[in-house]
Design a protein around this motif. Structure first.
Motif, PDB file in Angstrom:
ATOM      1  N   LEU A 269      44.429  49.353  55.601  1.00 14.03           N
ATOM      2  CA  LEU A 269      44.301  50.527  54.742  1.00 14.03           C
ATOM      3  C   LEU A 269      45.302  50.547  53.593  1.00 14.03           C
ATOM      4  N   GLN A 270      46.143  49.528  53.475  1.00 16.67           N
ATOM      5  CA  GLN A 270      47.107  49.463  52.381  1.00 16.67           C
ATOM      6  C   GLN A 270      46.403  49.083  51.074  1.00 16.67           C
ATOM      7  N   PRO A 271      46.850  49.608  49.942  1.00 12.70           N
ATOM      8  CA  PRO A 271      46.225  49.237  48.662  1.00 12.70           C
ATOM      9  C   PRO A 271      46.464  47.768  48.365  1.00 12.70           C
ATOM     10  N   PRO A 272      45.580  47.145  47.614  1.00 14.30           N
ATOM     11  CA  PRO A 272      45.772  45.730  47.271  1.00 14.30           C
ATOM     12  C   PRO A 272      46.992  45.550  46.389  1.00 14.30           C
ATOM     13  N   PRO A 273      47.618  44.396  46.438  1.00 12.83           N
ATOM     14  CA  PRO A 273      48.791  44.162  45.585  1.00 12.83           C
ATOM     15  C   PRO A 273      48.415  44.195  44.114  1.00 12.83           C
ATOM     16  N   PRO A 274      49.362  44.518  43.248  1.00 14.34           N
ATOM     17  CA  PRO A 274      49.073  44.570  41.805  1.00 14.34           C
ATOM     18  C   PRO A 274      48.510  43.241  41.310  1.00 14.34           C
ATOM     19  N   GLY A 275      47.487  43.321  40.488  1.00 14.61           N
ATOM     20  CA  GLY A 275      46.889  42.128  39.906  1.00 14.61           C
ATOM     21  C   GLY A 275      45.936  41.385  40.815  1.00 14.61           C
ATOM     22  N   ALA A 276      45.723  41.889  42.027  1.00 12.27           N
ATOM     23  CA  ALA A 276      44.802  41.210  42.946  1.00 12.27           C
ATOM     24  C   ALA A 276      43.379  41.278  42.408  1.00 12.27           C
ATOM     25  N   LYS A 277      42.668  40.183  42.521  1.00 11.08           N
ATOM     26  CA  LYS A 277      41.287  40.154  42.068  1.00 11.08           C
ATOM     27  C   LYS A 277      40.397  40.910  43.045  1.00 11.08           C
ATOM     28  N   PRO A 278      39.466  41.705  42.536  1.00 16.98           N
ATOM     29  CA  PRO A 278      38.549  42.403  43.444  1.00 16.98           C
ATOM     30  C   PRO A 278      37.667  41.393  44.165  1.00 16.98           C
ATOM     31  N   PRO A 279      37.264  41.690  45.384  1.00 16.19           N
ATOM     32  CA  PRO A 279      36.403  40.751  46.118  1.00 16.19           C
ATOM     33  C   PRO A 279      35.073  40.545  45.395  1.00 16.19           C
ATOM     34  N   LYS A 280      34.587  39.339  45.443  1.00 15.43           N
ATOM     35  CA  LYS A 280      33.329  39.014  44.799  1.00 15.43           C
ATOM     36  C   LYS A 280      32.180  39.626  45.585  1.00 15.43           C
ATOM     37  N   PRO A 281      31.331  40.403  44.923  1.00 16.59           N
ATOM     38  CA  PRO A 281      30.234  41.036  45.663  1.00 16.59           C
ATOM     39  C   PRO A 281      29.258  40.002  46.218  1.00 16.59           C
TER      40      PRO A 281
END
Length: 327
Positions: A260-272
């Motif tokens: 439930l932690q937010p993604p780290p800064p600059g992390a790429k969103p998962p590819k749909p």
């Protein structure tokens, strides 16, 4: 809108007239378009085919929109169909909860589409008639009209912006309703928000065996999701992995500290993921889509044993039903 109508709208009559091209287009069309277009269950025995998130169903039963202890929400979605065992379980839980004074009536969310399969929106599962949602809101009095059920708001049981249960909303009846559902022998899992699982772990007391079926998952703060085991008579149903031993409360650290932690800064969103197509589903789901509506007379069987359908020319002596577009 049936698949033939959908195909005509997007691809034209020339493509529909070519059986090979039609079959290829059908296999490549997002399956959610095909199954969400079906308005009635298929004929045939009640069966779940495939897995909860990749499958379909035949011979579905329908939950009545209004019962003595329940109302179905968002009727326009047409997602109130399931295996007979699922429909019977909803009715049983609703009656038991009302008689015990736990819950005055269930507001039932999505079950499955008439022939199961992927939905146009809202769920990855609910495809084989063995999943259903129950809102975290008691049925109000007076009852909701059909129009009100289209706009009646969801309500989270968490404090806004947190994963902590709001004690201004939550009381022991919420826990007791989830426990009642989890203790039904047909139930394989119940999904709730990790914050709700934490609350249940803190308040369950000594009798904790029922908690093992209650699994934390993303979302699920406005409703809880009930999943049944594969039912007898459905050899093509793919079961889910069995739950582990214990109450599952030791899993919560991972949820709160990692998942439930937010993604780290600059992390790429998962590819749909690409949309599921009929080609990627169990082969029997093609027959489910092609089958006549439940209770509808089937056309005579031509030589060779294949029923007349929209994807192969029928012999001239075979009567073709005209009450609906051909599938």
């Amino acid at each position: 809108m049936t698949f033939r109508t959908l195909l005509l709208a997007c691809c034209g009559a020339a493509l529909v007239a070519n059986p090979l091209a039609t079959g290829m287009a059908r296999a490549e069309t997002p399956a959610k378009q095909l199954f969400s277009a079906e308005r009635q269950p298929s004929s045939g025995a009640a069966r779940s085919i495939g897995f909860y998130s990749n499958g379909c169903m035949s011979g579905a039963a329908e939950l009545r929109p209004d019962g003595p202890d329940w109302q179905v929400m968002r009727l326009s979605r047409n997602r109130r169909y399931g295996q007979p065992a699922t429909i019977a379980l909803i009715e049983r839980i609703a009656g038991q909860a009302a008689r015990a004074g736990i819950w005055p009536g269930l507001l039932v969310g999505d079950i499955s589409q008439p022939r199961g399969g992927p939905m146009a929106s809202g769920h990855a599962s609910h495809q084989v008639g063995l999943d259903f949602d129950v809102w975290f809101r008691p049925m109000p009095s007076p009852r909701l009209t059909g129009e009100q059920r289209e706009t009646y708001p969801f309500r989270s049981v968490l404090k806004k912006g947190t994963f902590t249960v709001d004690d201004g909303v939550w009381n022991e009846n919420y826990r007791n309703l989830i426990r009642l559902a989890s203790e039904q022998p047909e139930v394989q899992r119940i999904f709730v928000n990790p914050g709700i699982k934490k609350k249940l772990c803190e308040t369950a007391g000594r009798d904790r065996a029922w908690l093992s079926k209650v699994r934390p998952f993303y979302g699920h703060d406005e409703h809880f999701h009930v999943r049944l085991f594969c039912q007898p008579g459905s050899p093509g149903c793919k079961p889910q992995q069995a739950i582990g031993r214990g109450d599952g409360c030791d899993e919560l650290d991972w949820w709160f500290n990692v998942a439930l932690q937010p993604p780290p800064p600059g992390a790429k969103p998962p590819k749909p993921k690409p949309p599921l197509t009929l080609a990627g589903m169990p082969a029997a789901c093609r027959s489910v889509l092609a089958a006549p509506d439940k209770g509808e007379a089937v056309a005579a069987t031509p030589a060779g044993g294949a029923y007349a359908n929209a994807f192969a020319p029928a012999p001239p002596d075979v009567p073709i039903p005209t009450a609906r577009p051909l599938r």
